[in-house]
Design a protein around this motif. Structure first.
Motif, PDB file in Angstrom:
ATOM      1  N   UNK A  26       0.840  -1.204   0.000  1.00 18.67           N
ATOM      2  CA  UNK A  26       0.000   0.000   0.000  1.00 18.67           C
ATOM      3  C   UNK A  26       0.872   1.250   0.000  1.00 18.67           C
ATOM      4  N   UNK A  27       1.921   1.240   0.803  1.00 19.44           N
ATOM      5  CA  UNK A  27       2.817   2.394   0.869  1.00 19.44           C
ATOM      6  C   UNK A  27       3.498   2.646  -0.476  1.00 19.44           C
ATOM      7  N   UNK A  28       4.015   1.592  -1.100  1.00 13.46           N
ATOM      8  CA  UNK A  28       4.637   1.741  -2.415  1.00 13.46           C
ATOM      9  C   UNK A  28       3.634   2.222  -3.456  1.00 13.46           C
ATOM     10  N   UNK A  42       3.796   6.025  -5.609  1.00 13.70           N
ATOM     11  CA  UNK A  42       4.109   6.094  -7.029  1.00 13.70           C
ATOM     12  C   UNK A  42       3.503   7.347  -7.659  1.00 13.70           C
ATOM     13  N   UNK A  43       4.204   7.867  -8.646  1.00 18.82           N
ATOM     14  CA  UNK A  43       3.700   9.018  -9.374  1.00 18.82           C
ATOM     15  C   UNK A  43       2.675   8.536 -10.389  1.00 18.82           C
ATOM     16  N   UNK A  95       5.893   0.219 -12.400  1.00 20.07           N
ATOM     17  CA  UNK A  95       7.295   0.600 -12.363  1.00 20.07           C
ATOM     18  C   UNK A  95       7.724   0.916 -13.798  1.00 20.07           C
ATOM     19  N   UNK A  96       7.681   2.210 -14.183  1.00 23.86           N
ATOM     20  CA  UNK A  96       7.999   2.550 -15.576  1.00 23.86           C
ATOM     21  C   UNK A  96       9.432   2.236 -15.978  1.00 23.86           C
ATOM     22  N   UNK A 147       3.835  -3.919 -14.193  1.00 22.51           N
ATOM     23  CA  UNK A 147       2.746  -3.555 -13.305  1.00 22.51           C
ATOM     24  C   UNK A 147       2.378  -4.789 -12.497  1.00 22.51           C
ATOM     25  N   UNK A 148       2.225  -4.602 -11.188  1.00 20.29           N
ATOM     26  CA  UNK A 148       1.792  -5.690 -10.314  1.00 20.29           C
ATOM     27  C   UNK A 148       0.416  -5.325  -9.785  1.00 20.29           C
TER      28      UNK A 148
END
Length: 178
Positions: free
Chosen positions: A58-60, A64-65, A123-124, A129-130
């Motif tokens: 949740x924090x990650x 994220x932008x 994660x670009x 994507x997870x």
């Protein structure tokens, strides 16, 4: 050459060439999830059914932008195939949609009904994507996106690696063709 590999190549190379408003009919039963991950083995020989939406994830997800290229529209499932199964002649995910939101949450459903929700981490830098569902499923995908379409190619992390899913960008939920 095996027909499955030819079809995979066609899907990969035609991501932007399909007409967004083409109709695809399906008589197969609708599925409520992305390809099932239950009981799949990872290379570490650990059986993984899902990864929970824990505090760290949740924090990650919150940090994220927003990546507008994937969050500014609804995504309609256009076609899905697995290299480990017979290639379907029609879209087995007709009416399915995915909505990735700026705040790290997502919803998915079939036509007007929401069937699941959860959190995602995009994660670009490595193009992955997870997705972690509140209904105890997880998946990870390599993402290729352009202004009209998005392609998910499954990774090994949760056993999605035989799957590829093409989405079309839309502004509204899908409606039944009948």
């Amino acid at each position: 050459m095996n027909i499955k590999y030819v079809l995979i190549a066609v899907v990969l190379f035609s991501i932007g060439s399909c007409k967004p408003d083409q109709k695809v009919e399906s008589k197969k039963p609708m599925v409520t999830n992305l390809p099932d991950n239950e009981g799949l083995k990872l290379s570490s020989n650990t059986m993984v059914k899902f990864a929970p939406i824990d505090k760290d994830f949740i924090e990650l997800s919150n940090q994220q932008k927003p990546y507008l290229l994937i969050t500014d529209s609804l995504w309609h499932f256009y076609f899905a195939l697995s290299i480990s199964e017979e290639t379907p002649k029609k879209n087995i995910y007709e009416g399915h949609w995915l909505d990735l939101k700026d705040n790290g949450t997502y919803e998915k459903g079939i036509f007007g009904d929401k069937t699941d929700e959860g959190r995602y981490l995009y994660v670009p830098q490595n193009g992955t994507i997870e997705l972690r569902s509140v209904k105890d499923s997880s998946s990870e995908w390599k993402v290729k996106v352009d202004p009209d379409a998005m392609l998910f190619v499954g990774t090994e992390k949760y056993g999605n690696n035989p799957w590829q899913i093409k989405f079309l960008r839309k502004s509204k939920l899908p409606v039944p063709s009948n």
